[in-house]
Design an enzyme around this catalytic site. Structure first.
Site, PDB file in Angstrom:
ATOM      1  N   TYR A  52       7.567  34.465  27.394  1.00  5.47           N
ATOM      2  CA  TYR A  52       7.714  33.824  28.703  1.00  5.47           C
ATOM      3  C   TYR A  52       6.395  33.227  29.174  1.00  5.47           C
ATOM      4  O   TYR A  52       5.353  33.891  29.183  1.00  5.47           O
ATOM      5  CB  TYR A  52       8.223  34.820  29.751  1.00  5.47           C
ATOM      6  CG  TYR A  52       8.156  34.254  31.147  1.00  5.47           C
ATOM      7  CD1 TYR A  52       9.059  33.273  31.560  1.00  5.47           C
ATOM      8  CD2 TYR A  52       7.157  34.641  32.038  1.00  5.47           C
ATOM      9  CE1 TYR A  52       8.977  32.714  32.827  1.00  5.47           C
ATOM     10  CE2 TYR A  52       7.071  34.092  33.307  1.00  5.47           C
ATOM     11  CZ  TYR A  52       7.983  33.124  33.689  1.00  5.47           C
ATOM     12  OH  TYR A  52       7.891  32.565  34.932  1.00  5.47           O
ATOM     13  N   HIS A  82       2.027  24.118  41.066  1.00  5.96           N
ATOM     14  CA  HIS A  82       2.107  25.278  41.953  1.00  5.96           C
ATOM     15  C   HIS A  82       1.084  25.240  43.084  1.00  5.96           C
ATOM     16  O   HIS A  82       1.131  26.089  43.975  1.00  5.96           O
ATOM     17  CB  HIS A  82       1.942  26.568  41.140  1.00  5.96           C
ATOM     18  CG  HIS A  82       3.164  26.926  40.345  1.00  5.96           C
ATOM     19  ND1 HIS A  82       3.811  26.046  39.512  1.00  5.96           N
ATOM     20  CD2 HIS A  82       3.874  28.093  40.266  1.00  5.96           C
ATOM     21  CE1 HIS A  82       4.849  26.639  38.952  1.00  5.96           C
ATOM     22  NE2 HIS A  82       4.913  27.878  39.401  1.00  5.96           N
ATOM     23  N   ASN A 194      -0.370  34.664  38.451  1.00  5.60           N
ATOM     24  CA  ASN A 194       0.537  35.798  38.619  1.00  5.60           C
ATOM     25  C   ASN A 194      -0.252  36.994  39.133  1.00  5.60           C
ATOM     26  O   ASN A 194      -0.950  37.660  38.379  1.00  5.60           O
ATOM     27  CB  ASN A 194       1.186  36.159  37.282  1.00  5.60           C
ATOM     28  CG  ASN A 194       2.628  35.704  37.170  1.00  5.60           C
ATOM     29  OD1 ASN A 194       3.245  35.882  36.146  1.00  5.60           O
ATOM     30  ND2 ASN A 194       3.181  35.109  38.204  1.00  5.60           N
ATOM     31  N   TYR A 277      -2.109  58.662  80.450  1.00  5.64           N
ATOM     32  CA  TYR A 277      -2.055  58.786  78.995  1.00  5.64           C
ATOM     33  C   TYR A 277      -3.138  57.967  78.292  1.00  5.64           C
ATOM     34  O   TYR A 277      -3.638  58.347  77.229  1.00  5.64           O
ATOM     35  CB  TYR A 277      -0.692  58.342  78.476  1.00  5.64           C
ATOM     36  CG  TYR A 277       0.456  59.264  78.809  1.00  5.64           C
ATOM     37  CD1 TYR A 277       0.270  60.435  79.532  1.00  5.64           C
ATOM     38  CD2 TYR A 277       1.751  58.953  78.391  1.00  5.64           C
ATOM     39  CE1 TYR A 277       1.319  61.273  79.842  1.00  5.64           C
ATOM     40  CE2 TYR A 277       2.816  59.790  78.691  1.00  5.64           C
ATOM     41  CZ  TYR A 277       2.598  60.944  79.426  1.00  5.64           C
ATOM     42  OH  TYR A 277       3.652  61.768  79.726  1.00  5.64           O
ATOM     43  N   ARG A 280      -5.988  60.446  78.519  1.00  3.16           N
ATOM     44  CA  ARG A 280      -5.705  61.783  77.998  1.00  3.16           C
ATOM     45  C   ARG A 280      -5.292  61.771  76.526  1.00  3.16           C
ATOM     46  O   ARG A 280      -5.584  62.705  75.776  1.00  3.16           O
ATOM     47  CB  ARG A 280      -4.595  62.418  78.846  1.00  3.16           C
ATOM     48  CG  ARG A 280      -4.496  63.900  78.667  1.00  3.16           C
ATOM     49  CD  ARG A 280      -3.232  64.514  79.250  1.00  3.16           C
ATOM     50  NE  ARG A 280      -2.612  63.810  80.348  1.00  3.16           N
ATOM     51  CZ  ARG A 280      -1.359  64.017  80.729  1.00  3.16           C
ATOM     52  NH1 ARG A 280      -0.612  64.898  80.085  1.00  3.16           N
ATOM     53  NH2 ARG A 280      -0.846  63.343  81.736  1.00  3.16           N
ATOM     54  N   PHE A 326       3.878  41.671  39.742  1.00  2.00           N
ATOM     55  CA  PHE A 326       3.362  40.702  40.712  1.00  2.00           C
ATOM     56  C   PHE A 326       4.022  40.846  42.084  1.00  2.00           C
ATOM     57  O   PHE A 326       3.616  40.199  43.042  1.00  2.00           O
ATOM     58  CB  PHE A 326       3.611  39.278  40.219  1.00  2.00           C
ATOM     59  CG  PHE A 326       5.030  39.063  39.739  1.00  2.00           C
ATOM     60  CD1 PHE A 326       6.100  39.104  40.622  1.00  2.00           C
ATOM     61  CD2 PHE A 326       5.297  38.849  38.401  1.00  2.00           C
ATOM     62  CE1 PHE A 326       7.402  38.934  40.196  1.00  2.00           C
ATOM     63  CE2 PHE A 326       6.604  38.667  37.959  1.00  2.00           C
ATOM     64  CZ  PHE A 326       7.657  38.699  38.856  1.00  2.00           C
ATOM     65  N   GLU A 411      14.313  34.214  41.359  1.00  2.00           N
ATOM     66  CA  GLU A 411      13.403  35.077  42.100  1.00  2.00           C
ATOM     67  C   GLU A 411      14.052  35.333  43.472  1.00  2.00           C
ATOM     68  O   GLU A 411      13.723  34.712  44.473  1.00  2.00           O
ATOM     69  CB  GLU A 411      12.036  34.410  42.203  1.00  2.00           C
ATOM     70  CG  GLU A 411      11.444  34.198  40.816  1.00  2.00           C
ATOM     71  CD  GLU A 411      10.305  33.194  40.754  1.00  2.00           C
ATOM     72  OE1 GLU A 411       9.869  32.716  41.826  1.00  2.00           O
ATOM     73  OE2 GLU A 411       9.852  32.891  39.645  1.00  2.00           O
TER      74      GLU A 411
END
Length: 505
Positions: A52, A82, A194, A277, A280, A326, A411
């Site tokens: 791959y 990409h 990746n 609060y 405290r 990944f 994906e």
């Protein structure tokens, strides 16, 4: 000099490289392992094994075999296609951290790259050549694909970089630094993109800033505590030990140490029986915030030394296996959890600001004004803090519960971890501004009460802070005070941390 082995990088190492310019080199034994791992890829290529992303397409296109003559072009095409990031670029600090973390991941010796590729990444790092990486565009699974593609472009002489204070073409920066673009071999383009290094880099920087900010929040809370004449009994160790949360116990101990000797704190029933609060419950709330930070630290320390590639090359077993390392879910969860802690630091701080400025809640001058009515004093400082706290609440929505399928549904589940990390970092900046506002108000309240009556530690902090923030003797443009105070908190030497809390960490 820091040596990358792939499995020994620390958060302190990252800090030294990113902020102090520490040089980095590839460990010699790691280099040997990386070379062996690369030879496994070369052997598989000769055997024409289907792998791959090495001799196939990517994502949904993984069933398409690529001709041998096109294997190197395949890697270049991958980076080009990409590099789809949008928006403002990450800071140079994030870019440096990403270079370091990605190089360290490849140094693990499971990614099938040549040592020369990692060494060229370190050349950029050591030369101060920082890739311009748009901050938006990652789904946080299949790796931080878009950001890492932009990170990788300068290696082949493409894209832009920050270099010597300028944003310039990568090719020009390489020439000025006497570096040549590298030619990618099969698998190397995929190995570069990746991974989870965008979300992890932002996560590490968020962690580092948050740790410092939490210590500062305790000091600032102590100033407010004195300005409001808080009841010190609430920090008695017995109260916190019977509950048992380690971080809560530690915060209470630090608050007692910070306030030791103060004449501005009160005892139970001296002025009132109980505090609100926001005074405290400082140990309970900030202790829980420390817990979110510790969880994030644990996951980040694992991830900066993790193999997040796909496919993974196992040298000894002579295997190449596709998996999903990944996927950013662990960091996505860690950052979303950290966001809760960040939000609460700001939330409780804003409530103390309100108690400092509201004349119905204290006996100080209204809005800490030197001349209430003619001068508004800190009135709108609280507005700004409230606005930032509200914005934090929208950013605190967990990014990790969202997922949008990609690559034609191949994906089909993603982490949105980079969005979680980016939002965490944004919230830290907001929270620092809230703390800056609390600091301004607390300084003024302590001044009204009498600086001479403050604890030794808070008085020292008061004097340092007054060099940055002058006394409120008349209305002025308080935006300038907030900006100066926030910058000081971010850049201040944090040596006081080790000085003052070494035995209560």
């Amino acid at each position: 000099m820091i040596r990358l082995t792939g499995n020994t990088l620390t958060l302190d190492d990252v800090h030294q490289v990113v902020f102090s310019g520490q040089k980095v080199q590839l460990d010699l034994q790691a280099k040997v392992n990386i070379e062996k791992n690369r030879q496994t890829v070369e052997t598989f290529l000769k055997e024409k094994k289907i792998m791959y992303g090495i001799n196939t397409g990517f994502g949904k296109l993984s069933n398409i075999l690529i001709d041998e003559v096109d294997l190197e072009q395949l890697q270049i095409n991958l980076l080009h296609s990409h590099a789809c990031g949008v928006g403002e670029p990450f800071s140079e600090e994030v870019s440096r951290a990403m270079l370091l973390l990605r190089a360290n991941a490849l140094a693990c010796g499971f990614s099938g790259v040549r040592p020369a590729l990692i060494e060229r990444m370190l050349d950029l790092l050591n030369a101060g050549i920082h890739p311009v990486i748009p901050a938006q565009g990652s789904l946080g699974a299949s790796g931080d694909l878009a950001p890492l593609a932009h990170l990788a472009l300068p290696l082949i002489g493409k894209g832009e970089v920050f270099y010597q204070g300028k944003r310039i073409a990568s090719q020009n920066a390489l020439q000025q630094a006497n570096l040549q673009p590298i030619k990618l071999k099969p698998k190397e383009g995929l190995a570069l993109i990746n991974g989870t290094q965008a979300m992890t880099a932002v996560g590490v920087l968020s962690y580092l800033e948050m740790e410092k900010m939490l210590y500062q929040s305790e000091l600032i809370a102590a100033l407010s505590f004195e300005g409001l004449q808080g009841i010190i009994d609430a920090f008695e160790p017995a109260i916190h030990h019977v509950r048992g949360h380690k971080e809560q116990i530690e915060v209470a101990a630090r608050m007692c140490k910070i306030l030791q000797g103060s004449k501005l704190t009160t005892k139970q029933a001296e002025l009132r029986v109980q505090d609100a609060y926001s005074l405290r419950c400082i140990p309970q709330v900030l202790g829980a915030c420390w817990q979110t930070l510790h969880y994030a630290k644990e996951k980040l320390e694992i991830e900066i030394n993790a193999v997040t590639d796909n496919p993974i090359i196992f040298t000894d077993e002579k295997k190449i296996l596709s998996g999903g390392n990944f996927h950013g879910e662990p960091i996505a969860f860690a950052m979303d959890f950290l966001k809760l802690g960040i939000a609460e630091v700001a939330n409780i701080s804003e409530r103390r600001i309100e108690r400092l400025v509201n004349p119905q809640l204290n006996d100080l001058p209204a809005f800490l004004s030197p001349n209430p009515g003619l001068q508004s004093g800190a009135m709108i400082l609280q507005y700004s803090a409230a606005s930032l706290v509200s914005e934090n609440k929208t950013l605190a929505h967990p990014a990790s519960v969202d997922s949008i399928p990609s690559s034609a549904n191949q994906e089909d589940h993603v982490s949105m971890g980079t969005t979680a990390a980016r939002h965490a970092y944004m919230m830290i900046q907001n929270t620092r501004n809230v703390l800056a506002i609390e600091l301004i108000c607390a300084l003024q309240a302590c001044e009204y009460r009498g600086v001479a009556n403050m604890a030794k530690t808070t008085r020292k902090f008061y004097k340092r802070a007054r060099n940055i923030i002058p006394s409120m003797i008349k209305d002025r443009i308080f935006a300038e005070d907030i900006a100066r105070a926030a910058h000081w908190l971010k850049e201040a030497d944090d040596s006081y941390v080790s000085e003052r809390w070494e035995n209560t960490k």
